[in-house]
Every structure is written in structure tokens, then in C-alpha cells.
Design an enzyme around this catalytic site. Structure first.
Site, PDB file in Angstrom:
ATOM      1  N   HIS A 128      24.716  56.282 -35.959  1.00  0.00           N
ATOM      2  CA  HIS A 128      24.646  55.007 -36.694  1.00  0.00           C
ATOM      3  C   HIS A 128      24.826  53.798 -35.771  1.00  0.00           C
ATOM      4  CE1 HIS A 128      24.368  56.911 -40.526  1.00  0.00           C
ATOM      5  NE2 HIS A 128      25.571  57.447 -40.469  1.00  0.00           N
TER       6      HIS A 128
ATOM      7  N   ASP B  63      26.894  67.601 -42.505  1.00  0.00           N
ATOM      8  CA  ASP B  63      27.229  67.123 -43.841  1.00  0.00           C
ATOM      9  C   ASP B  63      26.161  67.413 -44.902  1.00  0.00           C
ATOM     10  OD1 ASP B  63      25.834  65.308 -42.281  1.00  0.00           O
ATOM     11  OD2 ASP B  63      27.197  63.638 -42.621  1.00  0.00           O
TER      12      ASP B  63
END
Length: 342
Positions: free
Chosen positions: A125, A248
């Protein structure tokens, strides 16, 4: 003698403490290392990474961001509600970036067959000028730049984290020497990664996004690999494959909404290993990103390390969902003008 699968990690990664209730906790890496200690994988070798140099950080990140993060060294600070630094965070983040570069160097030199950098904090990110989303420096982007400096003319970055890697996309948005492929839950944090986001200028067509709805299964991911990622990667012909390996999307993850199993992750890893074996002498590097179910994370990482060391896995058979196939069709339509293989 076959070179080993290199696993890079360091106790410093456990000292990044974003907060007691924060999901990106040291327990994540501890759980991975605990499983590896109980079930070591033959053919692997654990190594200690080095820190990234200023030049390596500067290959992706702006002087302003580098100065800002350096100013947080030794301090506790909140960059945003998701991204919090503790006194050891800066050093851990620089070491994580260095581990990514070192993994590339070891694999490209032939001293390692492939590698997995078991690092934290994660990186995908982090944009060139902004730390966000648990991330400080963009490890995979820094690794891709290192590969380019070491002679790889074309680098493939595959991102299977449940969140879109906005930072990696931003780093290579106008480039055609680095192909970015991302499968992620959409719409979801950080809000980027729509199928029409394909790059601009020289990079138009070299950003590949497939945003799947929540609930996607191993079979859905398998269809995506076979019908989108692998045909484009084969046409691109990378000289190194990097994976932003976030776990995830696991079915037990408390943050994500996907339904992948450990064998689904192993199948994705096996597909990328077969691609690397076919096109670039096996040069494959995985970098740890997200994953917040301790059992799901540790078992899935272990399954991928088994693949790197020689095990082969295929996607479990099963029905694909109509919603996932619609998302895949949107991505294929957006990218068909650039990739005749579609």
C-alpha cells in the site's frame, strides 16, 4: 547441487509494534516461524537479511517521504488510523525493504533457487510519496527496481493479497518494463483496482486488475489464473517473478471476505513457480504482505514454502461463481485490446 529455497527473516521484524489491538501484530510472524520450527521443509535455508540502502529506498520513494519516516525513528507515531509506528518500526521497515532486495539478488545470482522474504511491516500500500495501510516502504516495488538494475528487462509482480496494492500500481503506472497483476476483493480498501485501471502512457495495458466479489473460492481464483493472469504473463515473458503474498484471502481471515484454503494458496504459488520455471530459469521471489488469521496465515505460508522447495499443487476442482466469472469477464474485456492472447 541444486541451490536452496532461501527464507529471509530477522528478530527485528517482531519489534514493529503498531499497537495491542492492531491486526498487523508480531504474532503473525511468530506463528509462521513456530510452524516452520515444528515442520521444517527440506531444501530450505534460513538467511539473515540486510537493510536497504538509501539508493534502494530512493528508487521508489520520494525524498519527502524518506525524510518524514526517518524522523519517526525511535518514536511512537500515528501516520493514519491504520498505520502506526513504534520505536523500532523504521529500522524494521528498512530491513524489510532490504530483505526484498537481497532475495532478488540471491535468486538472480543463482545462489538460491527461489526465495520467500518473511518480513513485516508489509509494503504494497505504500505509494511513492505516502505511507498507508499498515505499510511504510513498498518492499515489492523496491525489489522490482533492484531486479531491473541487476539486468532483468521485464519483471512480473503478482499481488494476491485481499487488498489491492495501490502503492505498487502507482509506482509502475506509466511503465511497461514491470507488469503488475492484482487479484483482490472489490470494492474494498483502498478503493482502487477497478478493471479499467490499466495504466497510462507507455504503461497502458501493463496494469492488470481483477477485483473479485467477496466469497470467491479456490476454483474462482483458478479460473482467473488460467483465463487472465497466466496468458498475459506468458506473452510478457518476464525474467523475474515477484509475488506480493498476502494471505488475508484465507477463508478464516477476520479482515478479508474470501474463501481460499491453504491448498488454494499453494496452487497459486505452484502456478507462478511453473511459469518462472518455464520462462525465467525458476527466478521467483515471494514477499509477505497481509494475513490476519494466525492459523490460516502460518499454514498457508508453510504450504507455499513446500511448493518453492519442490511440491506441486493444482487448484481444487469445484464450481465457479457467476459473480466471480462476471468480474473476470470485465477484466478480460478491458485488457483484450492490449493482449491478443485474451
Amino acid at each position: 547441487m541444486t541451490p536452496p529455497t532461501l527464507l529471509l527473516t530477522d528478530p527485528l521484524f517482531l519489534k514493529h509494534e503498531p499497537g495491542r489491538q492492531h491486526p498487523e501484530s508480531p504474532a503473525r510472524l511468530r506463528s509462521i516461524l513456530s510452524v516452520l520450527a515444528r515442520k521444517p521443509v527440506a531444501g530450505t535455508q534460513v538467511g539473515q537479511p540486510r537493510s536497504a540502502t538509501e539508493q534502494e529506498l530512493a528508487s521508489v520513494h520520494t525524498p519527502e517521504l524518506r525524510k518524514y519516516l526517518l524522523g519517526l525513528a525511535g518514536e511512537r507515531a500515528e501516520i493514519d488510523p491504520d498505520t502506526q509506528a513504534s520505536p523500532d518500526t523504521y529500522d524494521a521497515a528498512v530491513l524489510a525493504a532490504g530483505a526484498a532486495v537481497q532475495a532478488v539478488e540471491e535468486v538472480m545470482s543463482g545462489r538460491a533457487s527461489n526465495a520467500f522474504a518473511l518480513v513485516r511491516p508489509p509494503g504494497h500500500h505504500a505509494e511513492p510519496g505516502r505511507a498507508m495501510g499498515f505499510c511504510f516502504f513498498n518492499n515489492v516495488a523496491i525489489a522490482a527496481e533492484a531486479a531491473r538494475r541487476h539486468g532483468a528487462e521485464r519483471v512480473l509482480v503478482l499481488d494476491w493479497d485481499v487488498h489491492h496494492g495501490n502503492g505498487t500500481q502507482a509506482a509502475f503506472w506509466e511503465r511497461r518494463d514491470v507488469l503488475y497483476q492484482s487479484v483482490h476483493q472489490y470494492p474494498y480498501y483502498p478503493g482502487t483496482g477497478a478493471p479499467h485501471e490499466v495504466g497510462v502512457g507507455a504503461g497502458e495495458g501493463f496494469t492488470i486488475n481483477c477485483g473479485l466479489p467477496g466469497g470467491a473460492s479456490d476454483a474462482d481464483y483458478g479460473a482467473l489464473f488460467q483465463e487472465l493472469f497466466l496468458p498475459i504473463a506468458d506473452a510478457f515473458r518476464p525474467q523475474l517473478v515477484l509475488v506480493s503474498a498476502g494471505f488475508d484471502p484465507h477463508r478464516h481471515d477476520p479482515i478479508g471476505g474470501m474463501l481460499l484454503s491453504e491448498r488454494g494458496f499453494a496452487a497459486m504459488c505452484s502456478a507462478m513457480k511453473a511459469l518462472a520455471d518455464s520462462l525465467c530459469g525458476g527466478r521467483l521471489v515471494l514477499l509477505l504482505e497481509g494475513g490476519y488469521s494466525l492459523e490460516g496465515l502460518s499454514q498457508s505460508v508453510h504450504a507455499c514454502i513446500e511448493v518453492l522447495a519442490g511440491r506441486r499443487d493444482s487448484f481444487p476442482t469445484g464450481e465457479t461463481s457467476s459473480d466471480a466469472m462476471h468480474a473476470l469477464a470485465l477484466s478480460r474485456e478491458a485488457l483484450r485490446p492490449y493482449w491478443p492472447a485474451l
